[in-house]
Each structure stands twice: as structure tokens, then as C-alpha cells.
Design a protein around this motif. Structure first.
Motif, mmCIF file in Angstrom:
data_model
loop_
_atom_site.group_PDB
_atom_site.id
_atom_site.type_symbol
_atom_site.label_atom_id
_atom_site.label_comp_id
_atom_site.label_asym_id
_atom_site.label_seq_id
_atom_site.Cartn_x
_atom_site.Cartn_y
_atom_site.Cartn_z
ATOM 1 N N ASN A 267 -7.447 -6.145 0.888
ATOM 2 C CA ASN A 267 -7.893 -4.657 1.574
ATOM 3 C C ASN A 267 -6.530 -3.761 1.344
ATOM 4 O OD1 ASN A 267 -10.040 -5.702 2.707
ATOM 5 N ND2 ASN A 267 -9.093 -5.816 4.891
ATOM 6 N N ALA A 268 -5.170 -3.983 1.360
ATOM 7 C CA ALA A 268 -4.252 -3.205 1.367
ATOM 8 C C ALA A 268 -4.235 -2.651 -0.221
ATOM 9 C CB ALA A 268 -3.009 -3.946 1.541
ATOM 10 N N GLU A 269 -4.560 -3.396 -1.135
ATOM 11 C CA GLU A 269 -4.549 -2.846 -2.413
ATOM 12 C C GLU A 269 -5.380 -1.722 -2.776
ATOM 13 O OE1 GLU A 269 -4.565 -5.864 -5.579
ATOM 14 O OE2 GLU A 269 -3.107 -6.899 -4.722
ATOM 15 N N VAL A 270 -6.793 -2.218 -2.141
ATOM 16 C CA VAL A 270 -8.024 -1.129 -2.292
ATOM 17 C C VAL A 270 -7.444 0.080 -1.592
ATOM 18 C CG1 VAL A 270 -10.490 -0.874 -1.785
ATOM 19 C CG2 VAL A 270 -9.500 -2.856 -3.001
ATOM 20 N N ILE A 271 -6.998 -0.137 -0.197
ATOM 21 C CA ILE A 271 -6.868 1.194 0.463
ATOM 22 C C ILE A 271 -5.849 2.120 -0.196
ATOM 23 C CG2 ILE A 271 -5.762 1.854 2.866
ATOM 24 C CD1 ILE A 271 -7.221 -0.623 4.073
ATOM 25 N N ASP A 272 -4.556 1.185 -0.655
ATOM 26 C CA ASP A 272 -3.669 2.197 -1.520
ATOM 27 C C ASP A 272 -4.495 2.861 -2.511
ATOM 28 O OD1 ASP A 272 -1.565 1.100 0.142
ATOM 29 O OD2 ASP A 272 -0.945 -0.491 -1.587
ATOM 30 N N ASP A 273 -5.278 2.327 -3.210
ATOM 31 C CA ASP A 273 -6.109 3.197 -4.408
ATOM 32 C C ASP A 273 -6.996 4.343 -3.728
ATOM 33 O OD1 ASP A 273 -4.817 1.823 -6.295
ATOM 34 O OD2 ASP A 273 -6.444 0.577 -6.786
ATOM 35 N N LEU A 274 -7.460 3.809 -2.450
ATOM 36 C CA LEU A 274 -8.278 4.916 -1.898
ATOM 37 C C LEU A 274 -7.575 6.200 -1.535
ATOM 38 C CD1 LEU A 274 -10.454 2.541 0.265
ATOM 39 C CD2 LEU A 274 -11.390 4.308 -1.400
#
Length: 108
Positions: A85-92
Motif C-alpha cells: 500500500n505505502a509504495e502505491v500510495i507514494d506513487d499516487l
């Protein structure tokens, strides 16, 4: 109103969206989107779906349709690919900020 306050966040957002729809439909002017992102803090624990909703609320001036493909790709990386989640949210966060910068550039 107590009824609206008792709803979960998602329900409150739906009530507000419906009220805005009725306002426009009944002849009212659509509220102007802010020119700067709204400061909605990122919670420590957040799902990708919640992050997308938070970022959409933070950047109401952006056309989410233009970001649909990129947003969907990132969500799929999380749901299907198992990316944290954290990686995807950073990219979002980067995606929304990049689209906001393009939006600002187009206004000048």
C-alpha cells in the motif's frame, strides 16, 4: 445535521455529492474548485482506495478521467500484483501532484 454526522466518511461524501448535484440541477451555480490543493493529511494506515478518495478530495480541480488509466494501473499493482500500500500510495501522491502542476501550467 446529526444524521449526516453519524454517517461514515464515505456516506457523508455521498450526501455532499448529491446535494451539489441537486444544487446544480435546480439552477444553482456549481461551486468553484479551489486553485490550490486542500491540505488533507495522509493517515498512517490507509488503503489504496481510501488514498485515491483522499487525493481526489485534496485536488478537486483535477479531471479524474484524465488520470483514470494511471490510477487504475497503480491500483492493479496493489490488488493483483501485491505491491505494498505505502509504495502505491507514494506513487499516487506523485501522480496527483504531477497532474496538478500540469493543471497550473495550463492556467498561465
Amino acid at each position: 445535521m446529526a444524521v449526516v454526522r453519524d454517517l461514515p466518511d464515505e456516506g457523508q461524501e455521498q450526501v455532499l455529492a448529491f446535494a451539489e448535484f441537486l444544487h446544480v440541477r435546480l439552477g444553482g451555480a456549481r461551486p468553484a474548485a479551489p486553485s490550490e490543493p486542500l491540505p488533507i493529511p495522509r493517515p498512517e494506515e490507509e488503503s489504496v482506495v481510501r488514498a485515491i478518495k483522499r487525493l481526489a478530495a485534496s485536488y478537486p480541480m483535477l479531471d479524474r478521467g484524465k488520470m483514470l488509466n494511471e490510477t487504475s494501473t497503480l491500483m492493479a499493482q496493489n490488488v493483483i500484483g501485491g505491491r505494498p500500500n505505502a509504495e502505491v500510495i507514494d506513487d499516487l501522491e506523485i501522480l496527483f501532484r504531477t497532474h496538478f502542476e500540469a493543471y497550473q501550467a495550463s492556467k498561465t
